[in-house]
Design a protein around this motif. Structure first.
Motif, short mmCIF file in Angstrom:
data_model
loop_
_atom_site.label_atom_id
_atom_site.label_comp_id
_atom_site.label_asym_id
_atom_site.label_seq_id
_atom_site.Cartn_x
_atom_site.Cartn_y
_atom_site.Cartn_z
N ARG A 156 62.45 77.77 60.32
CA ARG A 156 62.61 76.40 60.77
C ARG A 156 61.31 75.86 61.36
N VAL A 158 60.64 72.18 61.35
CA VAL A 158 61.61 71.29 62.00
C VAL A 158 61.06 70.88 63.36
N GLU A 180 65.05 69.43 52.39
CA GLU A 180 64.75 69.45 53.82
C GLU A 180 63.33 68.98 54.14
N ASP A 221 72.71 78.91 66.54
CA ASP A 221 71.63 78.06 66.04
C ASP A 221 71.41 76.86 66.95
#
Lengths: 318, 400
Positions: free
Chosen positions: B44, B47, B105, B196
């Motif tokens: 991630r 992100v 994404e 998460d």
């Protein structure tokens, strides 16, 4: 506020041209980045060119487009090679490798800027982020009729001519290598079996992206560059499955965002009784995001709401 | 600046304020490195880039809210609450685009970071025109400024970072489980979604409290760079987490110290450059996965191969074709200057030939076992296979 023709031609027209050209050149290339899931390469490159631009500026001693462009392209090349090296040597996923390289290079750029005092002259971090759309001036036109004079056009601001040249190169490259780009975007293995190297096409794409990012970076700042690499192409991707149509739609979205954002930032506050214009680069990014949101919600085939409606109707009739 | 001044700052003796700022920056680096390890392993990393950029409109809105309430616009807690709110919105937007539309994404991250940041810039340009004070302080949120931090701000940042470290340590086992095998975690009754969420919340917390020191553009470097550097040192999670936290703390501490000592050194930039230097050292010299260690390993492997090929050639009475093999054998005293095998050379050659025959037999008779064993054919067979199997292979070789 009364908008005179002179003010419009001197201040708003060159800014509009720079905004639209930057949006279109980045927006076109963005299609291939989004399709290949490399959207964040645009993000990485627009950050990591900063040290290159500063070094180019320091060597040239003045704001010289050629030197800064060369520095930026050099930095982009170094950065992309470093990302690849870290990914291979460390077995690190490409996202993290990118994150390491572009943040460290951007940090080097920021420290160089502050240390050398380039900040005082022309370059500073804010400029790198937001660009200088509002200070792009074109003082020669005297009225609408003067626009017919080629001599007036010869005095276009540096940023606009650079962007126009880059846009022309991007359009030419896409037209010439349309088939190759298309095959590599959808099926790189097919490209290899057809006898041309997908890697060469990718490398060419990265060079084009770096060039467009640098040219636009100077005029509109890195944030708008990222927005333009991603939003118009994503908007178009929601609306169609055909690449040719997607390219045209992305140009349309980029142009709309460029003009709409600039007009909203420059004139919007006055309609609501404000007295000062807002940041145009930021507003263009916001308009591009709004267009993309509309497409994500309302696109006839892939939009969230039509899909919900279709599902609801099936349930209602079944 | 004298050496004594440098030591005063580094040893927390340059006044209480500097000491608090340094400790706060170090704690922030430790928290960012620790949570970054899990973010990296969960894939991630970028992100966090979307989150950090998404905080800018929140900072601006926080300023407007504080001014509206009649407070100082630079009131740090209000600014940070604003930053956290739009940061959460940014996370939700990324997830919505990824899950509900056909866009991948990376496009979602790019959209959110540029559009939210654009909105933040628009709001900032509006704030600049307001007739209130304190706007200049907002610029420091872009690239950070440790020196100008007040004692209360530094305590707030350091305390919050310490809290993040504590929570991450408490949830260490759960995070590790979700990073390495989310399916197993789910099947074992763990709530993967909730774990998460805690991870994202800690990431958000690090980003938000790092805004003032490192700035929102470079805070993701503190989350990404130390864990990636730590990855080169070890294959074990707890050691990697420890190394990442140490690298992060060292970056924060040294960067803030340099920024306090030298004029015009933006703290965020220096902190990230220190982290970058630690990363380069790790990339090159780390014993586990570093470039140098890898090169040495490859060289050793090449020499082991060359030695065996050379010995097999000697055993077969052939000339040694590979110059590297000749060099290796000569250096080990297995052949003399005219390439004739010495006494020990003959023994070694016979052993090499026996090894090769046994390994070949093993590969032919037990192909699946041979493939499963990575060490086959280069390691001494007596050390890898049990003695009775080797004896059995010897019998078969002799019989054939």
């Amino acid at each position: 506020m009364i908008l005179t023709v002179e003010d419009f031609l001197h201040i708003d027209l060159p800014a509009l041209m720079a905004a639209v050209l930057a949006a279109v050149s980045c927006g076109l290339l963005g299609n291939f980045l989004v399709l290949r899931r490399q959207a964040l390469i645009g993000d990485a490159i627009s950050h990591l060119v900063l040290p290159g631009i500063v070094v180019g500026f320091l060597i040239a001693g003045e704001v010289l487009t050629v030197a800064m462009m060369a520095g930026a392209l050099g930095a982009a090349l170094v950065g992309v090679l470093l990302i690849e090296a870290i990914r291979r040597l460390g077995g690190i996923e490409s996202g993290a490798a990118m994150g390491v390289v572009f943040t460290v290079m951007f940090a080097a750029g920021v420290v160089l800027l502050e240390q050398t005092g380039s900040a005082a002259v022309h370059l500073d971090v804010e400029h790198a982020l937001y660009g200088a759309l509002e200070t792009t001036l074109w003082l020669t036109p005297t009225g609408w009729e003067s626009l017919a004079d080629p001599a007036v056009w010869a005095t276009l601001p540096r940023e606009v001519t650079t962007l126009a040249a880059v846009t022309a190169i991007v359009v030419a490259a896409i037209v010439l290598f349309y088939k190759e780009l298309k095959i590599v975007a959808f099926d790189p293995d097919l490209a290899t079996s057809l006898g041309f190297s997908a890697r060469t096409v990718s490398a060419g794409l990265v060079v084009l992206v770096a060039m467009a990012a640098v040219a636009a970076f100077d005029a509109v700042g890195s944030i708008l560059v990222i927005a333009m690499f991603i939003c118009p192409a994503s908007t178009a991707r929601m609306l169609t499955d055909r690449l040719s149509r997607q390219l045209l739609l992305s140009v349309l979205a980029a142009t709309l965002a460029g003009i709409g954002g600039y007009v909203l930032a420059a004139f919007g506050p006055f309609w609501f009784g404000g007295e000062n214009s807002l940041n145009a680069a930021g507003m263009i990014a916001v308009v591009a995001g709004a267009l993309q949101t509309l497409a994500m919600l309302l696109a006839p085939r892939y939009g969230v709401l039509p899909r919900m409606f279709r599902r609801w109707r099936i349930r209602a009739t079944g | 600046m004298t050496l004594a001044e440098v030591f005063d700052v580094l040893l927390f003796r340059a006044g209480f304020n500097t000491a608090v700022v340094l400790a706060g920056a170090a704690m922030l680096g430790a928290g960012a490195g620790l949570i970054g390890v899990f973010v990296l392993l969960r894939r991630r990393a970028l992100v966090s880039d979307a989150i950090s950029h998404a905080t800018l409109p929140g900072v601006a809105l926080g300023f407007l809210a504080a001014v509206g309430l009649g407070l100082d616009g630079r009131n740090l807690p209000i600014l940070l609450v604003g930053a956290a709110s739009t940061g959460i919105l940014g996370i939700l937007a990324v997830q919505w685009i990824r899950d509900r539309t056909r866009l991948p994404e990376d496009a979602a991250i790019g959209t959110v970071l540029s559009v939210f940041f654009g909105a933040g810039i628009v709001l900032l340009s509006h704030i600049q025109t307001l007739a209130v004070g304190g706007q200049a302080g907002l610029d420091t949120f872009l690239i950070g400024q440790a020196a100008a931090m007040s004692r209360a701000d530094a305590l707030l940042i350091g305390g919050a970072a310490a809290l993040v470290v504590l929570i991450a340590l408490a949830a260490f086992k759960e995070f590790a489980l979700v990073c390495f095998d989310p399916d197993f975690a789910g099947a074992g009754g763990w709530r993967v979604g909730r774990i998460d969420l805690v991870m994202l919340a800690l990431l958000l917390a690090v980003v938000v409290i790092g805004l003032k020191t490192v700035g929102l553009i470079l805070i993701i470097a503190l989350v990404i760079v130390p864990p990636v550097a730590a990855r080169f040192w070890t294959e074990r999670l707890n050691r990697m987490a420890l190394a990442a936290a140490l690298f992060g703390a060292a970056s924060g501490y040294l960067g803030a110290a340099a920024s306090a000592l030298l004029p015009r050194l933006p703290a965020g930039g220096v902190i990230v450059l220190v982290a970058g230097a630690l990363f380069v050292v790790s990339l090159l010299f780390a014993p586990a996965r570093g470039v140098l260690a890898g090169a040495v390993r490859r060289l050793r492997f090449r020499m082991a191969i060359a030695r065996r090929q050379g010995l097999l050639a000697v055993a077969g009475g052939e000339a040694i074709a590979d110059p590297i093999a000749r060099l290796v054998l000569r250096r080990n005293g297995l052949i003399d200057r005219q390439d004739r095998p010495t006494e020990s050379g003959r023994t070694a050659a016979a052993a090499a030939r026996r090894e090769q025959r046994l390994w070949r037999r093993y590969r032919a008779d037990y192909p699946t076992d041979a493939i499963a064993d990575r060490e086959w054919s280069l390691a001494p067979i007596d050390a890898v296979l049990p003695a009775d199997l080797v004896a059995e292979l010897e019998r078969r070789v002799a019989a054939s």
